[in-house]
Design an enzyme around this catalytic site. Structure first.
Site, PDB file in Angstrom:
ATOM      1  N   LYS A  26      50.702 -64.032 -26.738  1.00  0.00           N
ATOM      2  CA  LYS A  26      50.442 -62.594 -26.812  1.00  0.00           C
ATOM      3  C   LYS A  26      51.035 -62.005 -28.108  1.00  0.00           C
ATOM      4  CE  LYS A  26      50.461 -62.184 -21.738  1.00  0.00           C
ATOM      5  NZ  LYS A  26      51.100 -61.525 -20.557  1.00  0.00           N
ATOM      6  N   TYR A  77      41.538 -59.102 -18.410  1.00  0.00           N
ATOM      7  CA  TYR A  77      42.443 -58.626 -17.358  1.00  0.00           C
ATOM      8  C   TYR A  77      41.708 -57.825 -16.281  1.00  0.00           C
ATOM      9  CZ  TYR A  77      46.732 -60.231 -19.653  1.00  0.00           C
ATOM     10  OH  TYR A  77      47.742 -60.998 -20.180  1.00  0.00           O
ATOM     11  N   PHE A 113      49.628 -50.669 -14.295  1.00  0.00           N
ATOM     12  CA  PHE A 113      50.017 -51.147 -15.625  1.00  0.00           C
ATOM     13  C   PHE A 113      48.822 -51.561 -16.480  1.00  0.00           C
ATOM     14  CE2 PHE A 113      50.374 -54.721 -12.610  1.00  0.00           C
ATOM     15  CZ  PHE A 113      49.541 -55.666 -13.201  1.00  0.00           C
ATOM     16  N   ARG A 172      50.934 -73.567 -16.207  1.00  0.00           N
ATOM     17  CA  ARG A 172      51.603 -72.463 -15.505  1.00  0.00           C
ATOM     18  C   ARG A 172      53.093 -72.790 -15.293  1.00  0.00           C
ATOM     19  NH1 ARG A 172      49.249 -67.375 -14.715  1.00  0.00           N
ATOM     20  NH2 ARG A 172      50.435 -67.218 -12.777  1.00  0.00           N
ATOM     21  N   THR A 205      55.989 -64.911 -13.906  1.00  0.00           N
ATOM     22  CA  THR A 205      55.514 -63.715 -14.623  1.00  0.00           C
ATOM     23  C   THR A 205      56.667 -62.842 -15.106  1.00  0.00           C
ATOM     24  OG1 THR A 205      53.535 -63.762 -13.245  1.00  0.00           O
ATOM     25  CG2 THR A 205      53.977 -61.714 -14.423  1.00  0.00           C
ATOM     26  N   ARG A 216      58.721 -68.637 -20.686  1.00  0.00           N
ATOM     27  CA  ARG A 216      59.213 -67.284 -20.406  1.00  0.00           C
ATOM     28  C   ARG A 216      60.705 -67.285 -20.073  1.00  0.00           C
ATOM     29  NH1 ARG A 216      53.972 -65.717 -16.705  1.00  0.00           N
ATOM     30  NH2 ARG A 216      52.678 -64.754 -18.323  1.00  0.00           N
ATOM     31  N   ASN A 233      56.048 -60.731 -22.009  1.00  0.00           N
ATOM     32  CA  ASN A 233      56.343 -62.090 -21.532  1.00  0.00           C
ATOM     33  C   ASN A 233      55.650 -63.189 -22.335  1.00  0.00           C
ATOM     34  OD1 ASN A 233      53.777 -61.884 -20.489  1.00  0.00           O
ATOM     35  ND2 ASN A 233      54.393 -61.885 -18.333  1.00  0.00           N
ATOM     36  N   HIS A 287      50.087 -66.081 -22.012  1.00  0.00           N
ATOM     37  CA  HIS A 287      49.170 -66.065 -20.870  1.00  0.00           C
ATOM     38  C   HIS A 287      48.682 -67.479 -20.600  1.00  0.00           C
ATOM     39  CE1 HIS A 287      45.775 -65.096 -18.263  1.00  0.00           C
ATOM     40  NE2 HIS A 287      45.132 -66.018 -18.951  1.00  0.00           N
ATOM     41  N   GLU A 312      37.852 -67.724 -18.505  1.00  0.00           N
ATOM     42  CA  GLU A 312      38.597 -67.307 -19.703  1.00  0.00           C
ATOM     43  C   GLU A 312      38.230 -68.146 -20.933  1.00  0.00           C
ATOM     44  OE1 GLU A 312      42.634 -67.371 -18.244  1.00  0.00           O
ATOM     45  OE2 GLU A 312      42.295 -65.582 -17.008  1.00  0.00           O
TER      46      GLU A 312
HETATM   47  P1  DAT Z   1      50.596 -63.843 -15.207  1.00  0.00           P
HETATM   48  O1  DAT Z   1      50.534 -63.432 -16.664  1.00  0.00           O
HETATM   49  O2  DAT Z   1      51.848 -64.608 -14.910  1.00  0.00           O
HETATM   50  O3  DAT Z   1      49.340 -64.561 -14.759  1.00  0.00           O
HETATM   51  P2  DAT Z   1      49.635 -61.544 -13.700  1.00  0.00           P
HETATM   52  O4  DAT Z   1      48.266 -62.139 -13.778  1.00  0.00           O
HETATM   53  O5  DAT Z   1      50.126 -61.120 -12.353  1.00  0.00           O
HETATM   54  O6  DAT Z   1      50.731 -62.496 -14.345  1.00  0.00           O
HETATM   55  O7  DAT Z   1      49.697 -60.251 -14.637  1.00  0.00           O
HETATM   56  C1  DAT Z   1      49.124 -60.292 -15.930  1.00  0.00           C
HETATM   57  C2  DAT Z   1      50.063 -59.637 -16.894  1.00  0.00           C
HETATM   58  O8  DAT Z   1      50.175 -58.263 -16.578  1.00  0.00           O
HETATM   59  C3  DAT Z   1      51.490 -60.173 -16.859  1.00  0.00           C
HETATM   60  O9  DAT Z   1      51.666 -61.292 -17.680  1.00  0.00           O
HETATM   61  C4  DAT Z   1      52.284 -59.007 -17.338  1.00  0.00           C
HETATM   62  C5  DAT Z   1      51.507 -57.814 -16.811  1.00  0.00           C
HETATM   63  N1  DAT Z   1      52.067 -57.344 -15.546  1.00  0.00           N
HETATM   64  C6  DAT Z   1      51.907 -57.898 -14.330  1.00  0.00           C
HETATM   65  N2  DAT Z   1      52.547 -57.231 -13.381  1.00  0.00           N
HETATM   66  C7  DAT Z   1      53.130 -56.176 -14.023  1.00  0.00           C
HETATM   67  C8  DAT Z   1      53.941 -55.087 -13.613  1.00  0.00           C
HETATM   68  N3  DAT Z   1      54.293 -54.939 -12.331  1.00  0.00           N
HETATM   69  N4  DAT Z   1      54.357 -54.226 -14.561  1.00  0.00           N
HETATM   70  C9  DAT Z   1      54.000 -54.372 -15.849  1.00  0.00           C
HETATM   71  N5  DAT Z   1      53.250 -55.362 -16.306  1.00  0.00           N
HETATM   72  C10 DAT Z   1      52.815 -56.257 -15.404  1.00  0.00           C
HETATM   73 MG    MG Z   2      47.394 -63.918 -14.385  1.00  0.00          MG
END
Ligand code: DAT
Ligand code: MG
Length: 187
Positions: A47, A87, A95, A123, A129, A140, A150, A153, A164
């Site tokens: 990212k 996303y 968010f 992963r 996350t 991370r 973080n 991705h 993706e």
């Molecule tokens: P990951 O990236 O581990 O697959 P995710 O798919 O649940 O996690 O979420 C995608 C991204 O969105 C994550 O890397 C960071 C952001 N994110 C997720 N939950 C969040 C939250 N509660 N507040 C802020 N950003 C968040």
């Molecule tokens: Mg995800």
């Protein structure tokens, strides 16, 4: 719907090659088939925070030294449209707009990695996350502190990997090749 043909092209071709191969012993043929059938690809992206912090080599190196095969690599600043599609599952989350703003704020390094079990393994290499909950040793866990920063991705399953990869890459951007030392990674 079935995955777009080009995603599985390599695996299908490899299976066909193995099945049609003449003059090979059955044991060797079965090994070829096993390898072909367990091939997986996943989408990984560094990212904008990872790029800005100079962590490209560190992060890319985790996958390279693990032994996975890099089949796609490019740097781009994602469009809003691309980010919103990527996303899309989070579009109703509070968010979402901040996440889209962040991911479109600068260059991202997009990658496709290939190997047996690479989706789940990536992963694990990436970690939880929330970086404060990610284990030390993970990307991370070692390199980040905040959920909104973080650094990386990774696709979370085979369906999202297909989606993706095809969202971020054209077929002709994926390079299939055979690392010359592959026999020292996979028996
Ligand atoms: P990951 O990236 O581990 O697959 P995710 O798919 O649940 O996690 O979420 C995608 C991204 O969105 C994550 O890397 C960071 C952001 N994110 C997720 N939950 C969040 C939250 N509660 N507040 C802020 N950003 C968040
Ligand atoms: Mg995800």
């Amino acid at each position: 719907p079935p995955p777009p043909p080009h995603f599985f092209f390599h695996a299908h071709q490899a299976i066909a090659d193995a099945q049609e191969s003449r003059g090979l012993g059955d044991v060797y043929k079965r090994q070829l088939l096993n390898i072909a059938m367990t091939l997986e690809r996943t989408f990984v992206a560094i990212k904008p925070d990872g790029v800005q912090r100079g962590l490209i080599a560190e992060i890319l190196g985790r996958f390279e030294t693990k032994g996975f095969k890099l089949v796609g690599l490019k740097q781009l600043t994602p469009s809003k449209e691309l980010a919103e599609k990527h996303y899309g599952v989070h579009k109703d989350r509070p968010f979402f707009s901040g996440l889209v703003d962040f991911i479109t704020s600068g260059p991202v390094v997009a990658m496709v990695w290939e190997g047996e079990g690479v989706i789940a393994s990536a992963r694990k290499l990436i970690g939880a996350t929330k970086p404060l909950e990610a284990e030390p040793g993970t990307i991370r866990g070692d390199l980040a502190v905040n959920i909104g920063r973080n650094v990386i991705h990774g696709s979370d399953g085979s369906d999202t990997a297909v989606f993706e990869i095809n969202l971020w890459f054209q077929e002709n951007e994926l390079v299939d090749w055979n690392p010359s030392d592959q026999a020292w990674r996979v028996e």
